[in-house]
Design an enzyme around this catalytic site. Structure first.
Site, PDB file in Angstrom:
ATOM      1  N   TYR A   1       0.372  -5.645  -6.889  1.00  0.00           N
ATOM      2  CA  TYR A   1      -0.831  -5.082  -6.249  1.00  0.00           C
ATOM      3  C   TYR A   1      -1.975  -4.840  -7.227  1.00  0.00           C
ATOM      4  CZ  TYR A   1       2.823  -3.490  -2.915  1.00  0.00           C
ATOM      5  OH  TYR A   1       3.867  -3.396  -2.047  1.00  0.00           O
TER       6      TYR A   1
ATOM      7  N   GLU B   1       5.462  10.059   8.759  1.00  0.00           N
ATOM      8  CA  GLU B   1       6.562   9.491   7.956  1.00  0.00           C
ATOM      9  C   GLU B   1       6.075   9.014   6.571  1.00  0.00           C
ATOM     10  OE1 GLU B   1       7.893   6.415  10.722  1.00  0.00           O
ATOM     11  OE2 GLU B   1       6.314   5.076  10.010  1.00  0.00           O
ATOM     12  N   PRO B   2       5.615   9.928   5.749  1.00  0.00           N
ATOM     13  CA  PRO B   2       5.154   9.518   4.414  1.00  0.00           C
ATOM     14  C   PRO B   2       6.315   9.270   3.453  1.00  0.00           C
ATOM     15  CG  PRO B   2       4.999  11.888   4.613  1.00  0.00           C
ATOM     16  CD  PRO B   2       5.503  11.383   5.943  1.00  0.00           C
TER      17      PRO B   2
ATOM     18  N   TYR C   1       8.153   3.412  -4.785  1.00  0.00           N
ATOM     19  CA  TYR C   1       8.065   1.945  -4.877  1.00  0.00           C
ATOM     20  C   TYR C   1       8.235   1.472  -6.319  1.00  0.00           C
ATOM     21  CZ  TYR C   1       6.337   2.962  -0.248  1.00  0.00           C
ATOM     22  OH  TYR C   1       6.237   3.462   1.022  1.00  0.00           O
TER      23      TYR C   1
ATOM     24  N   GLY D   1       1.617   6.789   4.831  1.00  0.00           N
ATOM     25  CA  GLY D   1       0.431   6.246   4.176  1.00  0.00           C
ATOM     26  C   GLY D   1      -0.393   7.233   3.391  1.00  0.00           C
TER      27      GLY D   1
ATOM     28  N   ARG E   1       5.399   7.714  -0.292  1.00  0.00           N
ATOM     29  CA  ARG E   1       4.747   7.823  -1.600  1.00  0.00           C
ATOM     30  C   ARG E   1       4.335   9.258  -1.961  1.00  0.00           C
ATOM     31  NH1 ARG E   1       1.920   3.668  -3.687  1.00  0.00           N
ATOM     32  NH2 ARG E   1       1.952   2.713  -1.627  1.00  0.00           N
TER      33      ARG E   1
ATOM     34  N   CYS F   1       9.839 -12.909 -18.823  1.00  0.00           N
ATOM     35  CA  CYS F   1       9.243 -14.167 -19.257  1.00  0.00           C
ATOM     36  C   CYS F   1       8.249 -14.688 -18.205  1.00  0.00           C
ATOM     37  CB  CYS F   1      10.359 -15.179 -19.523  1.00  0.00           C
ATOM     38  SG  CYS F   1       9.737 -16.661 -20.302  1.00  0.00           S
TER      39      CYS F   1
END
Ligand SMILES: Cc1ncc(COP(=O)(O)O)c(C=O)c1O
Length: 439
Positions: free
Chosen positions: A332, A289-290, A388, A248, A292, A359
């Site tokens: 998001y 446990e990152p 991501y 996180g 990003r 589209c």
């Protein structure tokens, strides 16, 4: 330009200029010289994800050295980016892997990771996946009481870890807040005594406890609070060998956003961990446990403007990518810096929306951005797209996936995922559906 061209490995671009963070275009620092990105776009085509090995390695080292005098290990959450070439780099820096599906477990095993370096946080796992994980001998982290009971019934005398719902959540968006009271993840605090009793009855050793409060944590205090929750709970578990505090760690996506102060966080966390070790008297390891933080800033999505379209109130830069390749803005409302790397540095600026070629009216990658005056054929760098991005990409509208290029530590360009041609994409689809082609 080889838009759908063949992949050629280890080609050094001769006109490349030294890498660095010095280039400021449209207010966003681009971590690679724009000329170099254009050279890659011209050689490999677009849309293409570009990753920087040097930066990934630097970031891994920063983490590894964060708690020098504590038994802390780092796992890389491969859901952020599971390109096996990047995973190799990260493993080479001494990180293990955090996985969230049986398929991710298999991927780690197939690229040579040792079972004890693979942490598998299950989520509504099937019996077959549970048996598979046990066969693979990875560390299985169980996230519900009913699954823990099924595990104990099937594998009495064995061991596992459990995921706890700490009732504190955080994250860059409500959709990635995973620790709050209403979250689907983890075993409830008031179910822990039942969980422990069931495990004891079946001689199952709960060797680890885990929580993950969310992705892109906004308030470090929330992570520190979660750490306290898990440290307090540790005394309930007689067989405890490790505590995993989850991932996180956020990255700044906007150029004026402050960076997460890792050193300050480590300082605050260290104090608590050291006190815990002093009081505990048993050897307990700590894990994070990152995902990003490790790969996000090291990835760029390169795209080309196909259309500049004045729609009255808005002018759209229409690109050859979309939410099929970078879902975060649509899912998001996430912000990614976008830089026109073809425009001269002294170009006039205008306000644009950057649109994809999918589209759907929600296929907008950036809204109301002041950017260099742009024209058809210009290249855009969408920044901080290493996490991501590709892992959430889809074949929606039956469009092919982007290519992926690694700028290696030695400065070479290496294709680490080949772009499929439109024909290959359609042929593979028909093949998968078992449909016999008529033409
Ligand atoms: C269980 C678990 N661990 C780790 C992570 C990695 O999070 P991040 O990439 O924000 O570090 C996630 C992502 O949501 C996750 O679900």
């Amino acid at each position: 330009m080889c838009k759908f061209g063949a992949v050629e490995n280890n080609v050094q671009i001769t006109n490349s200029i030294a890498e660095g963070f010095s280039q400021i275009t449209d207010m966003h620092p681009v971590p690679v010289d724009p000329d170099r990105l254009i050279a890659i776009a011209q050689k490999w085509g677009t849309p293409t994800y570009i990753y920087l090995e040097k930066l990934i390695r630097e970031r891994c080292r920063k983490l590894i050295n964060l708690f020098p005098d504590l038994p802390v290990s780092w796992l890389y959450a491969i859901k952020a980016n599971d390109n096996p070439h990047l995973m190799d780099i990260i493993a080479d820096e001494g990180l293990g892997f955090d996985t969230v599906s049986y398929e991710e477990v298999l991927l780690c095993r197939k690229i040579g990771a040792e079972p004890h370096h693979i942490f598998y946080t299950e989520n509504n796992m099937t019996d077959a996946e549970m048996k598979g994980a046990v066969e693979q001998q990875v560390i299985l982290n169980i996230g519900s009481l009913s699954r823990l009971e099924a595990f104990c019934d099937t594998f009495p005398g064995s061991s596992c870890s459990i995921r706890i719902k700490p009732d504190i959540g955080d994250g860059h968006h409500a959709k990635v807040d995973t620790g709050n009271e209403d979250s689907k993840f983890g075993i409830r605090l008031d179910q822990l005594s039942e969980a422990i009793a069931y495990a004891e009855k079946n001689r199952v050793a709960i060797k680890g406890i885990h929580a993950h409060i969310g992705s892109g944590i906004r308030e470090p205090e929330n992570l520190l609070y979660e750490i306290n929750v898990l440290l307090d709970l540790a005394r309930l578990f007689n067989d405890l060998e490790f505590i995993n505090f989850g991932g996180g760690i956020p990255i700044p996506y906007r150029s004026d956003e402050p960076d997460f102060d890792l050193n300050r966080f480590a300082e605050l966390a260290s104090g608590r961990l050291k006190t815990f070790i002093g009081e505990e008297g048993r050897p307990i390891r700590f894990l994070f446990e990152p995902g990003r933080w490790i790969v996000g800033p090291a990835g760029i999505l390169l795209t080309q403007i196909n259309t500049v379209k004045d729609q009255g109130r808005k002018t759209f830069l229409g690109t050859d990518t979309g939410f099929n390749h970078l879902l975060r803005p649509a899912l998001y409302d996430a912000y990614h810096g976008v830089v026109n790397i073809s425009a001269p540095s002294d170009a006039e600026t205008r306000v644009y929306d950057v649109a994809g070629n999918i589209c759907e009216s929600g296929d907008i990658l950036a809204t109301d951005r002041e950017m260099s005056e742009s024209k058809t054929g210009d290249y855009l760098a969408i920044l901080d797209a290493g996490a991501y991005g590709m892992t959430m990409a889809s074949l929606y509208n039956r469009r092919a996936l982007p290519a992926e290029i690694l700028i290696t530590g030695k400065g070479f360009h290496k294709a680490i995922r080949q772009r499929k041609t439109p024909e290959q994409t359609v042929d593979e689809f028909l093949q998968d559906t078992g449909y016999s082609q008529k033409k």
